[in-house]
Design an enzyme around this catalytic site. Structure first.
Site, mmCIF file in Angstrom:
data_model
loop_
_atom_site.group_PDB
_atom_site.id
_atom_site.type_symbol
_atom_site.label_atom_id
_atom_site.label_comp_id
_atom_site.label_asym_id
_atom_site.label_seq_id
_atom_site.Cartn_x
_atom_site.Cartn_y
_atom_site.Cartn_z
ATOM 1 N N GLY A 29 -0.519 -1.091 -8.236
ATOM 2 C CA GLY A 29 -1.260 -2.334 -8.031
ATOM 3 C C GLY A 29 -1.194 -2.743 -6.580
ATOM 4 O O GLY A 29 -0.764 -1.978 -5.720
ATOM 5 N N ASP A 53 -6.928 -13.952 -11.560
ATOM 6 C CA ASP A 53 -7.366 -12.568 -11.410
ATOM 7 C C ASP A 53 -7.484 -11.907 -12.778
ATOM 8 O O ASP A 53 -6.984 -10.818 -13.018
ATOM 9 C CB ASP A 53 -6.411 -11.808 -10.508
ATOM 10 C CG ASP A 53 -7.035 -10.511 -10.001
ATOM 11 O OD1 ASP A 53 -6.282 -9.608 -9.585
ATOM 12 O OD2 ASP A 53 -8.273 -10.380 -10.055
ATOM 13 N N LYS A 86 4.051 0.286 -6.574
ATOM 14 C CA LYS A 86 3.898 1.181 -7.720
ATOM 15 C C LYS A 86 4.577 0.628 -8.975
ATOM 16 O O LYS A 86 5.508 -0.169 -8.895
ATOM 17 C CB LYS A 86 4.478 2.540 -7.375
ATOM 18 C CG LYS A 86 3.630 3.242 -6.311
ATOM 19 C CD LYS A 86 4.034 4.691 -6.144
ATOM 20 C CE LYS A 86 2.963 5.420 -5.359
ATOM 21 N NZ LYS A 86 3.504 6.124 -4.186
ATOM 22 N N LYS A 103 7.927 -2.685 -12.026
ATOM 23 C CA LYS A 103 7.019 -2.897 -10.900
ATOM 24 C C LYS A 103 7.853 -3.133 -9.650
ATOM 25 O O LYS A 103 8.645 -4.066 -9.598
ATOM 26 C CB LYS A 103 6.129 -4.112 -11.196
ATOM 27 C CG LYS A 103 5.041 -4.309 -10.183
ATOM 28 C CD LYS A 103 4.301 -5.608 -10.428
ATOM 29 C CE LYS A 103 3.158 -5.409 -11.406
ATOM 30 N NZ LYS A 103 2.315 -6.626 -11.501
#
Ligand SMILES: *[C@@H]1O[C@H](CO)[C@@H](O)[C@H](O)[C@H]1NC(C)=O
Ligand SMILES: *[C@@H]1O[C@H](CO)[C@@H](O)[C@H](O)[C@H]1NC(C)=O
Ligand SMILES: *[C@@H]1O[C@H](CO)[C@@H](O)[C@H](O)[C@H]1NC(C)=O
Ligand SMILES: *[C@@H]1O[C@H](CO)[C@@H](O)[C@H](O)[C@H]1NC(C)=O
Ligand SMILES: *[C@@H]1O[C@H](CO)[C@@H](O)[C@H](O)[C@H]1NC(C)=O
Ligand SMILES: *[C@@H]1O[C@H](CO)[C@@H](O)[C@H](O)[C@H]1NC(C)=O
Ligand SMILES: *[C@@H]1O[C@H](CO)[C@@H](O)[C@H](O)[C@H]1NC(C)=O
Ligand SMILES: *[C@@H]1O[C@H](CO)[C@@H](O)[C@H](O)[C@H]1NC(C)=O
Ligand SMILES: *[C@@H]1O[C@H](CO)[C@@H](O)[C@H](O)[C@H]1NC(C)=O
Length: 864
Positions: A580, A701, A584, A599
């Site tokens: 993202g 988002d 990674k 993450k």
């Protein structure tokens, strides 16, 4: 730290209610009990089970009817016996027609027994029973005129999935009904005529116990058999069970009914009956039930001939021991109806009769209005909340009960050709369903409060020659196609009194909101970026102070991980499962075997560091089944990492684009019902963020790559990296950094940099369209050179009324068109320009806007 379910939350009701609507589309509507019965005690206040033998549960009638009032019969007529069903009733003082709508699961083209019961019982203390008509769908059934406890029963094969039983006030008193019962017969061949339906006159168990009746559960179809012992005939009975395995016994007459019979006194005497019909034209059909219940001593079988009305019908029957035989007569008529059952010469045994049903034929001369028109006019009725007494049941049929304001052609089927809704208080847009009344010639919507643009699709009505839209509040310009029809003199159109409607030619071009995408790069947002930097520092200081003073830290609630531990559970960051904006995402396994997604914040992303912190903060307090949960957190400043639950089935975009490998349990294409479920899951997750969290959280988002699916395909919203808690008591939030993904951005946000819940709602609408069409929000042409926003492509198609063309071809037509329309409507209202959203919604948004422009509440934002 405040997080409570806020009760008086912002009207996210739009989304929540629509999500529920989705669910109700997936589930069936009223559920009849397992035997295919619908049993309604009209006017009853409670559902109850009848303990007088049948064990049938009777429902109250509210979900089946919109009109009428509950009444009790006079106490003078309430007896202790089995009269629960008759103690109350529903009466209909208003309206000519009042409809019960029954929706049996078995649907159309099946045989149903339908029984309506009436017991006046002086409920209105007038001591005068009314007379009124009963209709089945659009056709006459019978007239009810009795002060006794009576029932009317038919065997009926409906043309449509729902069945309407209608009480018609004929001017001879107020119609009422005590009970309504429907029973689906599981064999379609029986009680079915080539045309018409069967009206029960009598159903008799000959030779049975005096004064008794037999019904459900002894009779699987709940036919009511009453004992009838004809004088002069011999009563016979047996204790042996009749043979129900007989293939011919589709009628399933109960053994208890067939075990008793009457015969004549000897073989030389016939069984003979006659009666007078109420009219010469009346056609009668008799169902004769025969079983040999005697072990005959002679070697001769019982054999006889059944004949009716001078051999209008004749049939010879030979019986075998305990094997039922049903003889159905032809329709017969005459001034007298007769039948005789006569032994043949070789029989030597007297004729018998075990049971008998007498029916007359009901005719179905009226054809219901074309179903497309019925659907469209009902949508119009619902959209504009039209409440008129006559607007019930079929719009055109029967002719003398047609809806007022409508004219119909008298074809087969009838069609709606004119609609006059002048001065009817209609509000909102001109609904697209009007363009579905495809034979319409005359449309008058004048003197209402209609807003929005004139839909171009009206010009597609081939026969339209009169259109009056004057005295409304329409905006925009007049569609070219309509202007052309006026020029060609095929249409008379009146538009006067719409002050905001541009009738000039040409019109000043109006900017389009929904379709054009502009990248968000403005100096305004640059300014806010700087501002945010400063504020973030203030916030970090505040947070530190609070943490110290309260002794609480971020890690208190979730297990803190050391960097080494993170490295170990991911097998030294061995398997990348995603990437993202922050860095990674690795696959990991906790010591207890739980799979996790880790993450890790990439060091290069400086701005991302703050976002990362914000995400950790938010995920700490946010827990919901449709939001991806945070299991742990590594706070080492050099190696920040978040440990999430692992979502085995990846993201929604992968599934819609077909980039997911099919497995046994999950075929390549997401089915329509899975898509609906995903939509509902996402809506619930979003609703929680907006209304379940205080202050509300705006995702900012939302997109299909942020909707993840677990092994059970439950959808959860992920990636709060860009989320911000919006200010308490304020709906808008001015953007402080570039956020969001092209294609999902609300045009309002793009042009003003304003973020509110509606920007998420907009993105949610785009997600719905992706689920419907399978296409990404920015569609590329074949060569990849040109691109187009999904709304620009689909809105014209939807407005033309053809949603088949936008549906994902990979569904191969396997979807329910009604639920598809529903989802399209929801998606449209989510993506529509603010001005066209419902009033309360708009009100809140505009208020939020106004506030955000003056009081930008940054400091309040982070004081959790
Ligand atoms: C019948 O109409 C009257 C007057 O419109 C109204 O007051 C009454 O509530 C209505 N009754 C029913 C049962 O709908
Ligand atoms: C209705 O059902 C009957 C019997 O099951 C069948 O023969 C007939 O084709 C069906 N008609 C329609 C229109 O489906
Ligand atoms: C109803 O029945 C009664 C008695 O049978 C009769 O006198 C009356 O005329 C009937 N009413 C109507 C409207 O048919
Ligand atoms: C059946 O009912 C009739 C009329 O109500 C009554 O006269 C008769 O005695 C009853 N017979 C029996 C066996 O109960
Ligand atoms: C059956 O028949 C016997 C003798 O004919 C009689 O006594 C008995 O009551 C009958 N039973 C029924 C249920 O009619
Ligand atoms: C029926 O009638 C025939 C001739 O009339 C006679 O021979 C016979 O015995 C009768 N049968 C019975 C059961 O009475
Ligand atoms: C039955 O017998 C009677 C007299 O015995 C006779 O008149 C009649 O024709 C016979 N019927 C048949 C069908 O054989
Ligand atoms: C259109 O409706 C208005 C208001 O009802 C009416 O005054 C006008 O005459 C109508 N126009 C035509 C052409 O009938
Ligand atoms: C429009 O109205 C005029 C005058 O009333 C009439 O002559 C004409 O036939 C109408 N046009 C159509 C298409 O109905």
């Amino acid at each position: 730290m405040t997080m409570a379910r806020s009760i008086a939350a912002f009207s996210f009701a739009l989304l929540a209610a629509l999500a529920l609507a989705l669910l109700s589309v997936v589930q069936a509507q009223p559920i009849p009990d397992s035997q295919g019965f619908i049993s309604i005690d009209c006017g009853a206040s409670n559902k109850y089970t009848d303990h007088h033998g049948t064990g049938i549960t009777y429902e109250i009638d509210e979900e089946f009817i919109d009109s009428g009032q509950n009444m009790q019969i006079s106490t003078d007529y309430i007896y202790d016996e089995d009269r629960q069903l008759a103690k109350n009733l529903r009466s209909f003082p208003n309206g000519t027609r009042n409809y019960y709508r029954l929706k049996p699961d078995q649907g159309k083209n099946k045989t149903y027994l339908i029984r309506a019961r009436f017991w006046y019982g002086d409920y209105d203390e007038k001591n005068q029973a009314p007379s009124f008509d009963l209709y089945i769908d659009v056709n006459y059934w019978t007239t009810v005129n009795s002060s006794h406890d009576i029932w009317k029963e038919i065997m009926y094969v409906p043309l449509e999935d729902d069945i309407q039983v209608c009480l018609v006030n004929t001017g001879n008193g107020v119609p009422f009904i005590s009970a309504l019962e429907l029973r689906a017969l599981d064999d379609d061949g029986i009680y079915r005529l080539r045309s018409g339906f069967l009206k029960l006159d009598e159903r008799q168990d000959t030779g049975g116990t005096p004064n008794s009746t037999i019904r459900y559960p002894t009779d699987a179809y709940d036919r009511i058999w009453a004992t009838e012992n004809y004088p002069g005939w011999i009563i016979l009975n047996t204790t042996s069970a009749t043979d129900s395995s007989n293939d011919n016994d589709a009628y399933k007459a109960p053994s208890k009914v067939l075990r008793t019979a009457q015969s004549s006194i000897d073989a030389n005497t016939s069984l003979y009956l006659q009666w007078t019909p109420s009219s010469f034209e009346e056609k009668w059909i008799v169902y004769f039930y025969f079983v040999e219940i005697e072990r005959l001593t002679s070697s001769l079988q019982r054999e006889f001939t059944v004949s009716m009305n001078d051999n209008q019908f004749m049939k010879t029957v030979t019986l075998e021991y305990l094997k039922p035989v049903v003889v159905v007569s032809n329709p017969v008529s005459g001034s007298l109806i007769t039948f005789s059952i006569e032994s043949t010469n070789k029989s030597g045994n007297p004729p018998i009769l075990n049971a008998v049903e007498y029916y007359t034929i009901g005719y179905l001369p009226n054809v219901p209005t074309a179903q497309d028109d019925v659907k469209a006019i009902n949508e119009i009725k619902a959209t504009y909340h039209i409440k008129r007494e006559s607007w019930q049941g079929d719009p055109c049929v029967p002719e003398n009960y047609a809806w007022d304001g409508l004219d119909c052609s008298n074809g087969h089927p009838p069609r709606i050709i004119s609609l006059k809704l002048s001065s009817s208080n209609l509000m909102g847009d001109i609904v697209s369903s009007l363009s579905h009344l495809s034979t319409m010639e005359y449309l008058d919507l004048s003197n209402n409060q209609l807003t929005g643009a004139i839909p171009e699709t009206l010009a597609e009505l081939p026969n339209l020659r009169f259109l009056n839209l004057s005295g409304n509040n329409l905006i925009g310009s007049v569609p070219e196609a309509l202007k052309k029809r006026v020029e060609d003199k095929t249409l008379n159109m009146s538009l006067t009194g719409n002050v905001n409607l541009c009738q000039a030619d040409p019109c000043p071009r109006k900017k389009k909101h929904n379709t054009i995408l502009v990248p968000v790069v403005t100096s305004v947002s640059g300014f806010f970026l700087v501002l945010f930097g400063a504020l973030a520092i203030i916030w970090l200081i505040k947070r530190k102070q609070r943490a110290e003073s309260s002794g609480r830290t971020l890690r208190l609630k979730n297990r803190p991980f050391k960097y080494g531990e993170v490295s170990r559970i991911t097998g030294n960051f061995g398997q990348v499962i995603g990437e993202g904006g922050f860095g990674k995402v690795y696959l990991g396994t906790l010591d207890n075997g739980t799979m996790v997604a880790v993450k890790v914040l990439s060091k290069s992303s400086k701005q991302g560091y703050k976002e990362f912190q914000a995400e950790a903060q938010l995920l700490m307090i946010v827990h919901h089944k449709n939001l991806v949960s945070l299991l742990g957190y590594c706070g080492d400043p050099k190696h920040m990492a978040l440990i999430y639950e692992y979502m085995a089935n990846g993201n929604l975009r992968q599934h819609l684009s077909g980039r997911m490998h099919p497995t046994k349990d999950h075929p390549k294409v997401l089915t329509w019902s899975k898509r609906l479920q995903i939509a509902v899951d996402a809506a619930q997750g979003l609703d929680y963020l907006h209304n379940g969290c205080k202050p509300p959280i705006i995702h900012r988002d939302l997109k299909t790559t942020n909707i993840l699916l677990n092994e059970g395909f439950q959808a959860k919203i992920a990636d709060f990296g860009l989320s911000r808690a919006s200010a308490t008591g304020n709906d808008s939030y001015v953007s402080t950094s570039l956020a969001g993904t092209p294609g999902y951005l609300d045009p309002e946000f793009q042009s003003f940099g304003i973020l509110n819940r509606k920007s998420d709602v907009y993105s949610f609408g785009i997600i719905l369209f992706e689920l419907i069409t399978g296409r990404p929000p920015i569609m590329r042409s074949q060569g990849g050179s040109a691109s187009m926003h999904i709304l620009g492509w689909l809105i014209p198609i939807v407005e033309s009324g053809d949603i088949q063309r936008i549906m994902d071809p990979r569904l191969q037509g396997k979807f329910d068109i009604n639920s598809a329309w529903k989802v399209v409507e929801i998606a449209m209202s989510c993506t529509r320009a603010t001005a066209r959203l419902p009033v309360d919604y708009v009100g809140r948004i505009i208020l939020g806007w106004a506030l955000s422009l003056y009081v930008i509440p940054f400091l309040g934002l982070f004081t959790f």
